[in-house]
Design an enzyme around this catalytic site. Structure first.
Site, PDB file in Angstrom:
ATOM      1  N   ASN A   1       0.854  -1.187   0.000  1.00  0.00           N
ATOM      2  CA  ASN A   1       0.000   0.000   0.000  1.00  0.00           C
ATOM      3  C   ASN A   1       0.888   1.235   0.000  1.00  0.00           C
ATOM      4  O   ASN A   1       1.391   1.665   1.036  1.00  0.00           O
ATOM      5  CB  ASN A   1      -0.909  -0.011   1.230  1.00  0.00           C
ATOM      6  CG  ASN A   1      -1.958   1.079   1.180  1.00  0.00           C
ATOM      7  OD1 ASN A   1      -1.885   1.992   0.354  1.00  0.00           O
ATOM      8  ND2 ASN A   1      -2.944   0.996   2.054  1.00  0.00           N
TER       9      ASN A   1
ATOM     10  N   ASN B   1      -6.006   6.473  -1.517  1.00  0.00           N
ATOM     11  CA  ASN B   1      -6.904   5.887  -2.507  1.00  0.00           C
ATOM     12  C   ASN B   1      -7.439   4.521  -2.084  1.00  0.00           C
ATOM     13  O   ASN B   1      -7.985   3.783  -2.902  1.00  0.00           O
ATOM     14  CB  ASN B   1      -6.208   5.774  -3.882  1.00  0.00           C
ATOM     15  CG  ASN B   1      -5.011   4.830  -3.860  1.00  0.00           C
ATOM     16  OD1 ASN B   1      -4.808   4.078  -2.921  1.00  0.00           O
ATOM     17  ND2 ASN B   1      -4.212   4.876  -4.918  1.00  0.00           N
ATOM     18  N   ASP B   2      -7.303   4.173  -0.805  1.00  0.00           N
ATOM     19  CA  ASP B   2      -7.782   2.865  -0.351  1.00  0.00           C
ATOM     20  C   ASP B   2      -9.283   2.718  -0.595  1.00  0.00           C
ATOM     21  O   ASP B   2      -9.758   1.647  -0.993  1.00  0.00           O
ATOM     22  CB  ASP B   2      -7.480   2.670   1.140  1.00  0.00           C
ATOM     23  CG  ASP B   2      -5.992   2.475   1.401  1.00  0.00           C
ATOM     24  OD1 ASP B   2      -5.217   2.482   0.427  1.00  0.00           O
ATOM     25  OD2 ASP B   2      -5.609   2.312   2.571  1.00  0.00           O
TER      26      ASP B   2
ATOM     27  N   GLY C   1      -5.883  -2.468  -0.101  1.00  0.00           N
ATOM     28  CA  GLY C   1      -5.223  -1.179  -0.246  1.00  0.00           C
ATOM     29  C   GLY C   1      -3.942  -1.176  -1.053  1.00  0.00           C
ATOM     30  O   GLY C   1      -3.367  -0.112  -1.288  1.00  0.00           O
TER      31      GLY C   1
ATOM     32  N   ASP D   1      -1.498  -1.014  -4.202  1.00  0.00           N
ATOM     33  CA  ASP D   1      -1.715  -0.166  -5.370  1.00  0.00           C
ATOM     34  C   ASP D   1      -0.452  -0.056  -6.221  1.00  0.00           C
ATOM     35  O   ASP D   1       0.578  -0.668  -5.919  1.00  0.00           O
ATOM     36  CB  ASP D   1      -2.204   1.217  -4.936  1.00  0.00           C
ATOM     37  CG  ASP D   1      -1.361   1.830  -3.812  1.00  0.00           C
ATOM     38  OD1 ASP D   1      -0.138   1.552  -3.767  1.00  0.00           O
ATOM     39  OD2 ASP D   1      -1.910   2.584  -2.987  1.00  0.00           O
TER      40      ASP D   1
ATOM     41  N   ASP E   1      -6.137 -13.604 -20.067  1.00  0.00           N
ATOM     42  CA  ASP E   1      -6.942 -14.414 -19.166  1.00  0.00           C
ATOM     43  C   ASP E   1      -7.912 -15.295 -19.955  1.00  0.00           C
ATOM     44  O   ASP E   1      -8.417 -14.901 -21.015  1.00  0.00           O
ATOM     45  CB  ASP E   1      -7.715 -13.477 -18.231  1.00  0.00           C
ATOM     46  CG  ASP E   1      -8.563 -14.212 -17.234  1.00  0.00           C
ATOM     47  OD1 ASP E   1      -8.001 -14.928 -16.389  1.00  0.00           O
ATOM     48  OD2 ASP E   1      -9.808 -14.071 -17.289  1.00  0.00           O
TER      49      ASP E   1
ATOM     50  N   GLU F   1      -3.685 -17.972 -21.213  1.00  0.00           N
ATOM     51  CA  GLU F   1      -4.035 -18.915 -20.155  1.00  0.00           C
ATOM     52  C   GLU F   1      -4.992 -19.953 -20.714  1.00  0.00           C
ATOM     53  O   GLU F   1      -6.118 -19.624 -21.092  1.00  0.00           O
ATOM     54  CB  GLU F   1      -4.696 -18.194 -18.971  1.00  0.00           C
ATOM     55  CG  GLU F   1      -5.102 -19.167 -17.870  1.00  0.00           C
ATOM     56  CD  GLU F   1      -6.162 -18.609 -16.932  1.00  0.00           C
ATOM     57  OE1 GLU F   1      -6.184 -19.022 -15.756  1.00  0.00           O
ATOM     58  OE2 GLU F   1      -6.974 -17.767 -17.371  1.00  0.00           O
TER      59      GLU F   1
END
Length: 619
Positions: free
Chosen positions: A140, A145-146, A165, A167, A332, A361
Site C-alpha cells: 500500500n 486511494n484505499d 489497499g 496499489d 486471461d 491462459e
C-alpha cells in the site's frame, strides 16, 4: 484543420466555451482516447458514445484525417467512425458531429508521435523471470486511494475477499526489491477499473477498458510505473481480459449492439468443456456451450463475433502496449473467447509488434490442448494461431505430482521426464511460461506439504528447465495457505507492504530462518540465470530418471553448459557420471553453483545430498 499541440490548451478552452449550449457534451466519450501516427495498420475505428449520437454525420477540417464511413448499430447512443490513417500526422484534429442539419457535438482527437523503436520492442523471453503480483495484496503505497467516492467496494483489510489497499505506488516503491532479487519482468493481475460491489480486488470483472482503477492509481501512474521499472531492467506484462466484463460495465445498461453480450445479456453458464473445441467427433452445439457461456452471473460473456467489438478489443490492447510501453501481455481465459477472433487479435498485435510476447491462459493438464494454441504447433483443423506462448499447466501439475508421488517404474520423477519427452507437439516449448503456482491455486509450498526440500527442488527445476519461469509473489519467502483454498487467503498480503506490519520481507526483517534461507535460494538461482545465460537459453537435454535421480543439462554451441541433479531419495547418493558421457564428453570439469566444489567429469561420480537439487556449471 489539424491543430498544433502547442495551441491545443487554448483551443480546447475555446471549444469548451462554445459548447455550453450542449450540456450533453460532457457525456461524449471516444475510444480509443487517442492514437499514434505511424502504426503498421492504416485503419482505425473510433467508438463514440454520447446521448442520441447515432445517425450523426461527422466532419473534420483536415484532409489527412480521412473518414471512410460512419455507422450506427442498435443503440441510439453509439457511433462508429472508420478512419484511414495511412498519411496521418501527429497533432490534434477537430471533429464535428451534425444531426438533422444541426451541430450537436465537437471534440478534439489527438494523434501522438510514436516512441523511437516502439514497433521493434522486445518482449519477454527465456532470459527473463516473471514475478506475478496481486497488486491489492502487495504493498500500500498511497493510503489516500484505499477507498474512493463512487465505488461501493471499500477497503477492508480484514476480509479475505475485500480490498486491502495495495496499489501501483506500492509496486513502484518496491521496484528495487523486485529488481535486486533478480526478477526481470512483472506481471500484475488486472489494474483496470472494476466498479463491482464486492470482490473487486482481483481485477477480472472490468468495467472500463481504458481506465486504471482509481483505487490503484491512474493511467499516468501506471505509465510511470512502467518507465521506472524499465530503468531498473524490469519489463511490465499487462493482464488482459478479452472473454468477459463485469456486470456493472456501462454496456450492460446500454449495449452498442443487441448481440454485444452472449445469450442476450442473460446469464447462461459455460460448460468449461474446452475439449469440445478440438473434438473431431464433436458438434457445434457443444462448442458454443463452452465458448458462449458465462463464468458467473457477475461476468457477462462478450460476443467477439461482432466485428465492432472485435476492433474495440484489438485496438484496446494495442493502445495499452503503446501507451504504457509494455513488454508483454498475459491473456486471461484465452480459449473461452471466439476462436476466429483470437486469430485476428493475435495477428494484429504481432503485426504491430513482431517481437512482443503474448502468453495465453489455457487451464488444462492435457498438453495436446495446450499446444494447439501456440503458433507453429501442428493442428489437424488448420486453425491459424499467432499466439507466441501458452501457460504450461500440464508441467505445473506434473511437477507437483512428480515430487510428491512414490518413486516407481511409472510414477515420481519419471512422469516429469515423460511429459517433457512429448515436447515435440509444441511449436516452441522453450517459449512456454512455466510455474509452480499462480493466483488461482494453492501456493506451491502448500501443494508440496510445506516441505522445504521439495520446494527447493521445484524452484531449482523451474529456474533451470526449458521455458520462461513465473514465480508468484511471496513464493520467495514460503507464503502458504494451509487448511484452505480460499483465493483471498492464497492472495494474502505481502509482509511489509503496510505500515506497522510486524514483519518486513522487503527489508528481510522478522523472517524465520527457513524463510530467509528460501529467499536467498531464489536470489541465488536468479543470479545464476543472469550470470550464466546457458542456463536460460541453452539446449535442454535430459536422461531418464533412475533410482529417484533425474539429471538434465543446458548446453550451447559456445561450449558452455550446466548439469542439474534432482535427488528425491531420503539418503545421500553417489551419482556415476559415466552414464551422461554423451553430453559430458564436451566438458572436463564441473563446479557446483553456490560453493567452490569442483570436480573432473571424466570417470567420476558426484555425491548428492538427500532430497536435494544441485546445479553444476560445466567447462
Amino acid at each position: 484543420m489539424r491543430i498544433s499541440r502547442l495551441r491545443f490548451p487554448v483551443l480546447l478552452a475555446a471549444v469548451s466555451a462554445s459548447l455550453t449550449l450542449h450540456a450533453e457534451q460532457t457525456d461524449l466519450r471516444v475510444s480509443p482516447p487517442g492514437w499514434w501516427a505511424g502504426m503498421a495498420s492504416p485503419k482505425l475505428q473510433l467508438m463514440v458514445h454520447g446521448p442520441d449520437i447515432a445517425g450523426s454525420t461527422v466532419s473534420v477540417n483536415d484532409s489527412e484525417f480521412v473518414i471512410e464511413q460512419v455507422n450506427s448499430l442498435d443503440s441510439p447512443n453509439y457511433l462508429f467512425i472508420d478512419i484511414d490513417i495511412a498519411d496521418i500526422s501527429p497533432g490534434d484534429y477537430e471533429l464535428t458531429f451534425t444531426k438533422q442539419g444541426k451541430e450537436i457535438y465537437k471534440t478534439i482527437y489527438t494523434f501522438r508521435p510514436r516512441a523511437a523503436n516502439s514497433a521493434e520492442r522486445q518482449g519477454f523471453t527465456q532470459k527473463d523471470t516473471i514475478y506475478l503480483v496481486t497488486p491489492d495484496r502487495f504493498a500500500n503505497g498511497d493510503e489516500s486511494n484505499d477507498s474512493v467516492a463512487g465505488f461501493v467496494d471499500k477497503a477492508d483489510r480484514q476480509a479475505p475477499g475485500g480490498r486491502h489497499g495495495g496499489d501501483i505506488q506500492g509496486m513502484i516503491n518496491h521496484l528495487d526489491y523486485i529488481a535486486s532479487t533478480g526478477f526481470t519482468q512483472i506481471w500484475s493481475m488486472p489494474l483496470l477499473e472494476n466498479a463491482m460491489d464486492d470482490h473487486s480486488y482481483h481485477g477480472y470483472a472490468i468495467t472500463d477498458y481504458y481506465r486504471i482503477d482509481p483505487r490503484y492509481g491512474s493511467n499516468a501512474l501506471y505509465r510511470q510505473f512502467s518507465q521506472q521499472a524499465d530503468e531498473k531492467g524490469v519489463g511490465v506484462i499487462m493482464d488482459m481480459v478479452l472473454n468477459h466484463i463485469g456486470s456493472n460495465h456501462p454496456w450492460m445498461k446500454d449495449k452498442p449492439a443487441k448481440d454485444w453480450i452472449h445469450h442476450n445479456g442473460e446469464f447462461s453458464a459455460t460448460t468449461h468443456r474446452r475439449e469440445s473445441l478440438h473434438d473431431p467427433h464433436g458438434v457445434e452445439a457443444d462448442q458454443k456451450a463452452f465458448s458462449d457461456g458465462w463464468f458467473v452471473p457477475s461476468m457477462p460473456d462478450l460476443n467477439q463475433q461482432n466485428p465492432y467489438l472485435t476492433n474495440y478489443l484489438i485496438q484496446n490492447a494495442i493502445w495499452w502496449v503503446e501507451y504504457a510501453n509494455l513488454s508483454g501481455i498475459r491473456v486471461d481465459t484465452y480459449s473461452y473467447s471466439d476462436k476466429a477472433f483470437l486469430s485476428q487479435w493475435t495477428a494484429r498485435l504481432t503485426s504491430e509488434y513482431p517481437n512482443l510476447n503474448i502468453v495465453g491462459e489455457e487451464w488444462t493438464t492435457n498438453p495436446v490442448i495446450t499446444a494447439y494454441w501456440q503458433e507453429d504447433s501442428y493442428r489437424a483443423d488448420g486453425y491459424d494461431s499467432s499466439l507466441p506462448s501458452v501457460m504450461d499447466f500440464p508441467l505445473q501439475d506434473t511437477l507437483v505430482n512428480a515430487l510428491k508421488d512414490e518413486e516407481t517404474w511409472g510414477t515420481g520423477l519419471v512422469s516429469l521426464y515423460n511429459l517433457l519427452a512429448g515436447d515435440f507437439i509444441y511449436g516452441d516449448p522453450y517459449n512456454l511460461v512455466i510455474f509452480g503456482d499462480n493466483h488461482d491455486m494453492s501456493r506451491i509450498y502448500t501443494q508440496l506439504d510445506e516441505s522445504y526440500a521439495l520446494w527447493d527442488m521445484a524452484m531449482t527445476f523451474l529456474l533451470t528447465a526449458r521455458g520462461i519461469p513465473q514465480i508468484y509473489y511471496g513464493t520467495e519467502i514460503l507464503m502458504a495457505n494451509p487448511d484452505t483454498d480460499d483465493h483471498g487467503v492464497i492472495r494474502s498480503d505481502f509482509p511489509g507492504g503496510w505500515k506497522n506490519d510486524s514483519i518486513d520481507a522487503f527489508a528481510q526483517q522478522g523472517l524465520s530462518p527457513k524463510q530467509t534461507k528460501a529467499y536467498n535460494r531464489i536470489k541465488s538461482l536468479l543470479s545464476l540465470r543472469k550470470e550464466h545465460p546457458v542456463v536460460t537459453q541453452g539446449k535442454f537435454t535430459h536422461f531418464a530418471p533412475a533410482e529417484g535421480i533425474y539429471v538434465y543439462f543446458r548446453t550451447d554451441e559456445a561450449g558452455k553448459g550446466a548439469m542439474i541433479i534432482l535427488n528425491k531419495n531420503e539418503a545421500e547418493n553417489d551419482v556415476q557420471l559415466a552414464r551422461f558421457e554423451p553430453v559430458l564428453k564436451e566438458f572436463s570439469t564441473a563446479s557446483r553453483w553456490g560453493n567452490s566444489n569442483k570436480i573432473s567429469v571424466k570417470n567420476a561420480s558426484i555425491e548428492v545430498a538427500p532430497k536435494s537439487a544441485s546445479v553444476w556449471l560445466l567447462q
